[in-house]
Design a protein around this motif. Structure first.
Motif, mmCIF file in Angstrom:
data_model
loop_
_atom_site.group_PDB
_atom_site.id
_atom_site.type_symbol
_atom_site.label_atom_id
_atom_site.label_comp_id
_atom_site.label_asym_id
_atom_site.label_seq_id
_atom_site.Cartn_x
_atom_site.Cartn_y
_atom_site.Cartn_z
ATOM 1 N N PRO A 214 0.795 -1.227 0.000
ATOM 2 C CA PRO A 214 0.000 0.000 0.000
ATOM 3 C C PRO A 214 0.826 1.276 0.000
ATOM 4 C CG PRO A 214 -0.070 -1.046 2.156
ATOM 5 C CD PRO A 214 0.577 -2.027 1.226
ATOM 6 N N GLU A 215 2.119 1.175 0.305
ATOM 7 C CA GLU A 215 2.968 2.367 0.274
ATOM 8 C C GLU A 215 3.076 2.957 -1.130
ATOM 9 O OE1 GLU A 215 5.717 -1.230 -0.213
ATOM 10 O OE2 GLU A 215 3.907 -0.702 0.928
ATOM 11 N N ALA A 216 2.707 2.185 -2.159
ATOM 12 C CA ALA A 216 2.770 2.676 -3.533
ATOM 13 C C ALA A 216 1.504 3.412 -3.963
ATOM 14 C CB ALA A 216 3.031 1.513 -4.489
ATOM 15 N N LEU A 217 0.453 3.390 -3.164
ATOM 16 C CA LEU A 217 -0.804 4.002 -3.582
ATOM 17 C C LEU A 217 -0.687 5.499 -3.869
ATOM 18 C CD1 LEU A 217 -3.352 2.158 -1.248
ATOM 19 C CD2 LEU A 217 -2.871 1.717 -3.676
ATOM 20 N N PRO A 218 0.054 6.285 -3.074
ATOM 21 C CA PRO A 218 0.195 7.702 -3.411
ATOM 22 C C PRO A 218 0.831 7.937 -4.783
ATOM 23 C CG PRO A 218 0.780 7.367 -1.123
ATOM 24 C CD PRO A 218 0.625 5.990 -1.737
ATOM 25 N N GLU A 219 1.773 7.088 -5.174
ATOM 26 C CA GLU A 219 2.383 7.238 -6.490
ATOM 27 C C GLU A 219 1.389 6.899 -7.597
ATOM 28 O OE1 GLU A 219 5.450 7.918 -9.400
ATOM 29 O OE2 GLU A 219 4.875 8.707 -7.452
ATOM 30 N N VAL A 220 0.556 5.885 -7.376
ATOM 31 C CA VAL A 220 -0.505 5.566 -8.332
ATOM 32 C C VAL A 220 -1.391 6.778 -8.550
ATOM 33 C CG1 VAL A 220 -2.549 4.148 -8.741
ATOM 34 C CG2 VAL A 220 -0.503 3.109 -7.737
ATOM 35 N N LEU A 221 -1.806 7.406 -7.460
ATOM 36 C CA LEU A 221 -2.716 8.545 -7.547
ATOM 37 C C LEU A 221 -2.030 9.788 -8.116
ATOM 38 C CD1 LEU A 221 -4.502 7.957 -4.151
ATOM 39 C CD2 LEU A 221 -5.535 7.727 -6.419
ATOM 40 N N ARG A 222 -0.746 9.919 -7.903
ATOM 41 C CA ARG A 222 -0.011 11.093 -8.409
ATOM 42 C C ARG A 222 -0.082 11.204 -9.924
ATOM 43 N NH1 ARG A 222 4.555 12.394 -10.883
ATOM 44 N NH2 ARG A 222 5.325 10.238 -10.972
ATOM 45 N N VAL A 223 -0.047 10.066 -10.611
ATOM 46 C CA VAL A 223 0.067 10.109 -12.070
ATOM 47 C C VAL A 223 -1.281 10.236 -12.769
ATOM 48 C CG1 VAL A 223 2.214 8.817 -12.003
ATOM 49 C CG2 VAL A 223 0.072 7.575 -12.382
ATOM 50 N N ILE A 224 -2.392 10.214 -12.003
ATOM 51 C CA ILE A 224 -3.693 10.407 -12.635
ATOM 52 C C ILE A 224 -4.258 11.777 -12.260
ATOM 53 C CG2 ILE A 224 -4.147 7.941 -12.719
ATOM 54 C CD1 ILE A 224 -6.102 8.261 -10.419
ATOM 55 N N ARG A 225 -5.034 12.318 -13.153
ATOM 56 C CA ARG A 225 -5.542 13.680 -12.995
ATOM 57 C C ARG A 225 -6.727 13.720 -12.018
ATOM 58 N NH1 ARG A 225 -7.344 13.551 -19.254
ATOM 59 N NH2 ARG A 225 -5.068 13.330 -19.274
ATOM 60 N N PRO A 226 -7.035 14.886 -11.464
ATOM 61 C CA PRO A 226 -8.229 15.018 -10.622
ATOM 62 C C PRO A 226 -9.471 14.548 -11.374
ATOM 63 C CG PRO A 226 -6.844 16.948 -10.401
ATOM 64 C CD PRO A 226 -6.247 16.130 -11.510
ATOM 65 N N GLY A 227 -10.295 13.783 -10.692
ATOM 66 C CA GLY A 227 -11.475 13.199 -11.318
ATOM 67 C C GLY A 227 -11.225 11.857 -11.967
ATOM 68 N N GLY A 228 -9.948 11.475 -12.093
ATOM 69 C CA GLY A 228 -9.603 10.198 -12.705
ATOM 70 C C GLY A 228 -9.721 9.054 -11.719
ATOM 71 N N ILE A 229 -9.609 7.832 -12.242
ATOM 72 C CA ILE A 229 -9.724 6.668 -11.371
ATOM 73 C C ILE A 229 -8.547 5.725 -11.562
ATOM 74 C CG2 ILE A 229 -12.236 6.793 -11.395
ATOM 75 C CD1 ILE A 229 -12.209 4.185 -13.078
ATOM 76 N N ALA A 230 -8.240 5.012 -10.491
ATOM 77 C CA ALA A 230 -7.275 3.922 -10.546
ATOM 78 C C ALA A 230 -7.992 2.650 -10.128
ATOM 79 C CB ALA A 230 -6.104 4.199 -9.617
ATOM 80 N N VAL A 231 -7.785 1.587 -10.872
ATOM 81 C CA VAL A 231 -8.359 0.289 -10.543
ATOM 82 C C VAL A 231 -7.211 -0.701 -10.426
ATOM 83 C CG1 VAL A 231 -9.877 -1.578 -11.264
ATOM 84 C CG2 VAL A 231 -10.539 0.783 -11.694
ATOM 85 N N ILE A 232 -7.010 -1.222 -9.231
ATOM 86 C CA ILE A 232 -5.895 -2.133 -9.003
ATOM 87 C C ILE A 232 -6.383 -3.391 -8.297
ATOM 88 C CG2 ILE A 232 -4.245 -0.235 -8.892
ATOM 89 C CD1 ILE A 232 -4.165 -0.557 -5.884
ATOM 90 N N SER A 233 -5.769 -4.506 -8.651
ATOM 91 C CA SER A 233 -6.071 -5.751 -7.945
ATOM 92 C C SER A 233 -5.122 -5.878 -6.765
ATOM 93 C CB SER A 233 -5.915 -6.952 -8.880
ATOM 94 O OG SER A 233 -4.553 -7.178 -9.196
ATOM 95 N N VAL A 234 -5.655 -6.295 -5.633
ATOM 96 C CA VAL A 234 -4.844 -6.526 -4.438
ATOM 97 C C VAL A 234 -5.158 -7.935 -3.942
ATOM 98 C CG1 VAL A 234 -4.240 -5.772 -2.121
ATOM 99 C CG2 VAL A 234 -4.978 -4.075 -3.829
ATOM 100 N N ASN A 235 -4.157 -8.798 -3.935
ATOM 101 C CA ASN A 235 -4.345 -10.144 -3.402
ATOM 102 C C ASN A 235 -5.031 -10.058 -2.035
ATOM 103 O OD1 ASN A 235 -3.230 -12.422 -1.541
ATOM 104 N ND2 ASN A 235 -2.976 -13.218 -3.624
ATOM 105 N N ALA A 236 -6.097 -10.825 -1.838
ATOM 106 C CA ALA A 236 -6.918 -10.680 -0.636
ATOM 107 C C ALA A 236 -6.140 -10.935 0.648
ATOM 108 C CB ALA A 236 -8.137 -11.605 -0.720
ATOM 109 N N ALA A 237 -5.273 -11.947 0.643
ATOM 110 C CA ALA A 237 -4.461 -12.220 1.832
ATOM 111 C C ALA A 237 -3.439 -11.121 2.058
ATOM 112 C CB ALA A 237 -3.772 -13.569 1.685
ATOM 113 N N HIS A 238 -2.877 -10.614 0.981
ATOM 114 C CA HIS A 238 -1.916 -9.511 1.042
ATOM 115 C C HIS A 238 -2.580 -8.256 1.606
ATOM 116 C CE1 HIS A 238 1.500 -7.045 -0.335
ATOM 117 N NE2 HIS A 238 0.669 -6.300 -1.042
#
Length: 206
Positions: free
Chosen positions: A133-157
């Motif tokens: 989850p420490e990478a989530l801010p970087e994911v959000l940084r590269v998308i514009r306001p109003g944009g979306i990120a869709v990521i898969s997260v292993n359930a156990a992880h």
């Protein structure tokens, strides 16, 4: 295949990651994705479409291009790919899916400006031995306001790494998720019934 998957889940460092996927790149699609009936990339692509996602979109941890191909099947583009493994990206490049490809590390800073993309997707990267989850801010940084990120997260992880707390700490984001199977009905083996959470993050406009 099972041995490679266990090795992937046991990675400790970016160098370990690079070494594994350098050796796995050429056989990944046939020896893993096809053999395991790997349906997760399409789940991610469909969630991106259903959430109103459009291009340009960046595929984070693109690997051999399975999620990029799913996006293209759904009519979404242009798509940019980034991955830690140059060898995996070489396989993806040969498929003609992406408009641009570059190596990058989500745990560092990607070589793109803030808000470059309308959205982001990631399939199979937020999992054991890879990215947390420490990478989530970087994911959000590269998308514009109003944009979306869709990521898969292993359930156990998700449980092991405290995603609930990490997501709650991010301001200006609306988060929703659903749980899906990683593999289809044809899958066999110890991980055949593994689950992933498809996390959708929408950046606020203001």
């Amino acid at each position: 295949m099972a041995q490679d998957l266990e090795a992937a889940y046991g990675l400790d460092t970016p160098d370990d990651n690079i070494a594994l996927y350098r050796d796995w790149a050429r056989t990944y699609d046939a020896a893993f994705a096809e053999e395991m009936d790997y349906v997760l990339p399409m789940h991610v692509a469909e969630a991106y479409r259903d959430g109103g996602g459009t291009g340009p979109v960046i595929d984070l941890g693109a690997g051999t291009g399975l999620c990029g191909a799913a996006l293209r099947t759904l009519g979404i583009g242009p798509v940019t790919a980034t991955d830690l493994s140059e060898e995996m990206l070489q396989v993806a490049e040969g498929k003609g899916i992406y408009d641009r490809l570059f190596t990058g590390n989500l745990l560092d800073r990607l070589p793109v400006g803030d808000g470059t993309f309308a959205g982001a997707v990631s399939s199979g990267t937020f999992t054991h031995g890879h990215v947390g989850p420490e990478a989530l801010p970087e994911v959000l940084r590269v998308i514009r306001p109003g944009g979306i990120a869709v990521i898969s997260v292993n359930a156990a992880h998700w449980s092991d790494k405290g995603y609930d707390a990490a997501i709650a700490s991010i301001e200006g984001v609306e988060a929703t998720w659903k749980e899906v199977p990683i593999y289809g009905a044809e899958s066999k083996g110890a991980h055949a019934k593994d689950l992933s959470r498809i996390l959708t993050l929408k950046r606020s406009v203001g």
